[in-house]
Design an enzyme around this catalytic site. Structure first.
Site, short mmCIF file in Angstrom:
data_model
loop_
_atom_site.label_atom_id
_atom_site.label_comp_id
_atom_site.label_asym_id
_atom_site.label_seq_id
_atom_site.Cartn_x
_atom_site.Cartn_y
_atom_site.Cartn_z
N THR A 182 0.84 -1.21 0.00
CA THR A 182 0.00 0.00 0.00
C THR A 182 0.87 1.25 0.00
OG1 THR A 182 -1.46 1.30 1.43
CG2 THR A 182 -0.11 -0.33 2.53
N ASP A 183 0.31 2.34 -0.51
CA ASP A 183 1.05 3.62 -0.47
C ASP A 183 1.18 4.13 0.97
OD1 ASP A 183 -1.62 4.38 -0.02
OD2 ASP A 183 -1.66 5.92 -1.58
N GLU A 184 0.39 3.56 1.89
CA GLU A 184 0.42 4.05 3.28
C GLU A 184 1.77 3.79 3.94
OE1 GLU A 184 -3.12 3.50 5.59
OE2 GLU A 184 -4.37 3.30 3.80
N LYS A 197 2.35 -3.42 7.18
CA LYS A 197 2.56 -3.60 5.73
C LYS A 197 4.00 -3.25 5.35
CE LYS A 197 -0.19 -4.59 3.01
NZ LYS A 197 -0.67 -5.92 2.51
N TYR A 251 -1.46 -0.50 11.09
CA TYR A 251 -1.71 -1.17 9.80
C TYR A 251 -0.55 -0.91 8.85
CZ TYR A 251 -3.28 -1.51 4.94
OH TYR A 251 -3.34 -1.78 3.59
P1 NAD Z 1 -10.01 -7.02 2.69
O1 NAD Z 1 -9.92 -6.73 4.14
O2 NAD Z 1 -11.26 -6.74 1.94
O3 NAD Z 1 -9.66 -8.56 2.42
C1 NAD Z 1 -8.64 -9.23 3.09
C2 NAD Z 1 -8.84 -10.73 2.88
O4 NAD Z 1 -7.76 -11.41 3.53
C3 NAD Z 1 -10.13 -11.26 3.50
O5 NAD Z 1 -10.79 -12.12 2.58
C4 NAD Z 1 -9.68 -12.03 4.73
O6 NAD Z 1 -10.52 -13.12 5.06
C5 NAD Z 1 -8.31 -12.50 4.29
N1 NAD Z 1 -7.41 -12.76 5.43
C6 NAD Z 1 -7.20 -11.98 6.52
N2 NAD Z 1 -6.33 -12.58 7.35
C7 NAD Z 1 -5.98 -13.76 6.77
C8 NAD Z 1 -5.10 -14.81 7.13
N3 NAD Z 1 -4.41 -14.79 8.29
N4 NAD Z 1 -4.96 -15.86 6.29
C9 NAD Z 1 -5.66 -15.91 5.12
N5 NAD Z 1 -6.52 -14.95 4.74
C10 NAD Z 1 -6.67 -13.88 5.55
O7 NAD Z 1 -8.77 -6.24 2.04
P2 NAD Z 1 -8.63 -5.56 0.60
O8 NAD Z 1 -9.13 -4.17 0.68
O9 NAD Z 1 -9.14 -6.49 -0.43
O10 NAD Z 1 -7.04 -5.48 0.51
C11 NAD Z 1 -6.30 -6.54 -0.07
C12 NAD Z 1 -4.83 -6.20 0.00
O11 NAD Z 1 -4.58 -4.96 -0.64
C13 NAD Z 1 -4.31 -6.04 1.44
O12 NAD Z 1 -3.03 -6.62 1.50
C14 NAD Z 1 -4.24 -4.54 1.63
O13 NAD Z 1 -3.21 -4.20 2.54
C15 NAD Z 1 -3.90 -4.07 0.22
N6 NAD Z 1 -4.37 -2.71 -0.08
C16 NAD Z 1 -5.71 -2.38 0.00
C17 NAD Z 1 -6.12 -1.09 -0.34
C18 NAD Z 1 -7.57 -0.69 -0.31
O14 NAD Z 1 -7.88 0.46 -0.61
N7 NAD Z 1 -8.51 -1.57 0.00
C19 NAD Z 1 -5.18 -0.13 -0.71
C20 NAD Z 1 -3.83 -0.50 -0.76
C21 NAD Z 1 -3.44 -1.79 -0.46
P1 TYD Z 2 -10.59 4.31 4.69
O1 TYD Z 2 -11.61 3.93 3.67
O2 TYD Z 2 -10.66 3.71 6.05
O3 TYD Z 2 -9.16 4.06 4.04
P2 TYD Z 2 -7.67 4.51 4.57
O4 TYD Z 2 -7.73 4.86 5.99
O5 TYD Z 2 -6.88 3.28 4.31
O6 TYD Z 2 -7.25 5.67 3.70
O7 TYD Z 2 -10.65 5.88 4.86
C1 TYD Z 2 -10.48 6.76 3.77
C2 TYD Z 2 -10.44 8.16 4.32
O8 TYD Z 2 -11.75 8.48 4.84
C3 TYD Z 2 -9.48 8.33 5.48
O9 TYD Z 2 -8.88 9.63 5.40
C4 TYD Z 2 -10.37 8.25 6.72
C5 TYD Z 2 -11.68 8.82 6.23
N1 TYD Z 2 -12.90 8.27 6.86
C6 TYD Z 2 -13.87 9.15 7.40
O10 TYD Z 2 -13.72 10.38 7.37
N2 TYD Z 2 -14.99 8.59 7.94
C7 TYD Z 2 -15.18 7.23 7.99
O11 TYD Z 2 -16.23 6.79 8.55
C8 TYD Z 2 -14.20 6.36 7.44
C9 TYD Z 2 -14.37 4.86 7.47
C10 TYD Z 2 -13.07 6.93 6.87
#
Ligand code: NAD
Ligand code: TYD
Length: 351
Positions: free
Chosen positions: A140-142, A169, A165
């Site tokens: 992630t970019d975070e 990562k 988090y």
């Molecule tokens: P999500 O939370 O929707 O899905 C995570 C999945 O991983 C779930 O299906 C969960 O059951 C599974 N999981 C959790 N712990 C596990 C374990 N110990 N063993 C096996 N499976 C397990 O997450 P997402 O939003 O789909 O993100 C997927 C990946 O992308 C993550 O690695 C996250 O860090 C990365 N990512 C997400 C975003 C975003 O905006 N959602 C942005 C940047 C990076």
């Molecule tokens: P989120 O979807 O949790 O992603 P991330 O924290 O990984 O960026 O949140 C996106 C942005 O929205 C973040 O700046 C936090 C903000 N946010 C709110 O203001 N209210 C909310 O209820 C949630 C879930 C997020």
């Protein structure tokens, strides 16, 4: 035939990726392993259930023995590691599981892949691997931390994570890098910005706001709502991962971004307007501790070196996404009532 092991494939991005791969590569075997935590939902994968090139295995990536068994019984040639605890707010409440899944889980996968992929696994100096293998870590970019008003994240920046988090990562990224440097493992790391699109768990900003709007519930905006995120449509993220998997140069990190910086409050207002609701629903609440102010991705490397670019504009993507949630209220309701958790026992009770 190539066997791609996708972890976390029942989550938001993982399920979109698994569906892309199953449909695009009928000659690949796609194995989806997922522990089915609260974020894992097999309903996301209904479309491809029963496809001959798709297998689901319930497994925790921290479970060494189970992961070894999976490698032992399948000729895995690539791992795409999505499995993670992914929600920043939860990491503030309960950091430990973020460390065990995101860091130790990644190390278990790396170690097992090394054992099965290295030409001579007994020789610590051997850096020769089976042809065509690859470990792709979805990051992630975070991990880069927060930006001020200007500037963008580039791949060579130091990692300065601020939440449990993002720290977990970043640690995983370091371990992946170490396996490349020390053991010669063919790896890539991708770092993408905030994703949005269908099947996102309604704890994240966009689906939460859509769902609350539909129910006339308060829309919680943290702090002043002026935090900026760089939004990427999930299908663009998946196509980028497909590109890196096939074309990424071993050992390289690739940023993935959609060139779509928006302040949170603007997103909230856009959703309110699209759904014809009132801005009175907005409720400013106490800010998230350690809240990163701004993220922005410079995606020059992946666009120029691998030829990937995002297909979605934010306007098109958000419109389609809102429509998807309107058309799939049952999917959200099953999450809210908890019924989605029964899907596994109903579907897989015979295995
Ligand atoms: P999500 O939370 O929707 O899905 C995570 C999945 O991983 C779930 O299906 C969960 O059951 C599974 N999981 C959790 N712990 C596990 C374990 N110990 N063993 C096996 N499976 C397990 O997450 P997402 O939003 O789909 O993100 C997927 C990946 O992308 C993550 O690695 C996250 O860090 C990365 N990512 C997400 C975003 C975003 O905006 N959602 C942005 C940047 C990076
Ligand atoms: P989120 O979807 O949790 O992603 P991330 O924290 O990984 O960026 O949140 C996106 C942005 O929205 C973040 O700046 C936090 C903000 N946010 C709110 O203001 N209210 C909310 O209820 C949630 C879930 C997020």
């Amino acid at each position: 035939m190539k066997t791609v092991l996708v972890t976390g494939g029942a989550g938001f991005i993982g399920s979109n990726f698994v569906k892309l791969m199953v449909k695009k590569y009928p000659d690949y075997n796609i194995i989806n392993i997922d522990a089915l935590t609260y974020a894992g939902n097999l309903e996301n994968l209904k479309d491809i259930e029963g496809k001959s090139n798709y297998t689901f295995i319930k497994a925790d990536i921290r479970d060494k023995e189970k992961i070894e068994n999976i490698f032992e019984s399948n000729d895995v040639s690539a791992v795409v590691n999505f499995a993670a605890e992914s929600h920043v707010d939860r990491s503030i409440e309960e950091p430990e599981v973020f460390l065990t899944t995101n860091i130790i889980g990644t190390q278990v996968l790396l170690d097992t892949a090394k054992k099965y992929w290295k030409v001579n696994s007994e020789d610590k100096y051997c850096k020769e691997y089976k042809s065509g293998v690859k470990f792709l870590q979805v990051s992630t970019d975070e991990v880069y931390g927060a930006l001020g008003k200007t500037g963008m994240f580039i791949e060579t920046m130091p990692l300065m994570p601020n939440s449990p988090y993002s720290a977990s990562k970043a640690s995983a990224d370091m371990i992946v890098r170490a396996y490349h440097e020390t053991f010669g493992m063919p790896v890539n790391i991708t770092r993408c910005s905030n994703n949005y699109g269908p099947y996102q768990f309604p704890e994240k900003l966009i689906p939460l706001v859509i769902n609350n709007c539909l129910k006339q519930k308060d829309l919680p905006v943290y702090g002043d709502g002026m935090q900026v995120r760089d939004w990427l449509h999930v299908s663009d993220h998946c196509s980028a991962i497909d590109t890196v998997l096939h074309k990424g140069k071993d050992g390289e990190v690739y940023n993935i971004g959609g060139n779509n910086e928006r302040a949170n409050i603007d997103i909230v207002k856009l959703i309110i307007k699209t759904l014809d609701k009132s801005e009175d629903l907005i409720k400013y609440v106490k800010d998230r501790p350690g809240h990163d102010r701004r993220y922005a991705i410079d995606n020059t490397k992946i666009t120029t070196q691998l030829g990937w670019s995002p297909a979605y504009t934010f306007e098109k993507g958000i419109k389609e996404t809102i429509q998807w949630y309107l058309d799939n209220t049952e999917w959200i309701e099953n999450i809210i009532t908890g019924d989605y958790a029964n899907y596994y026992s109903n579907m897989y009770s015979n295995i």
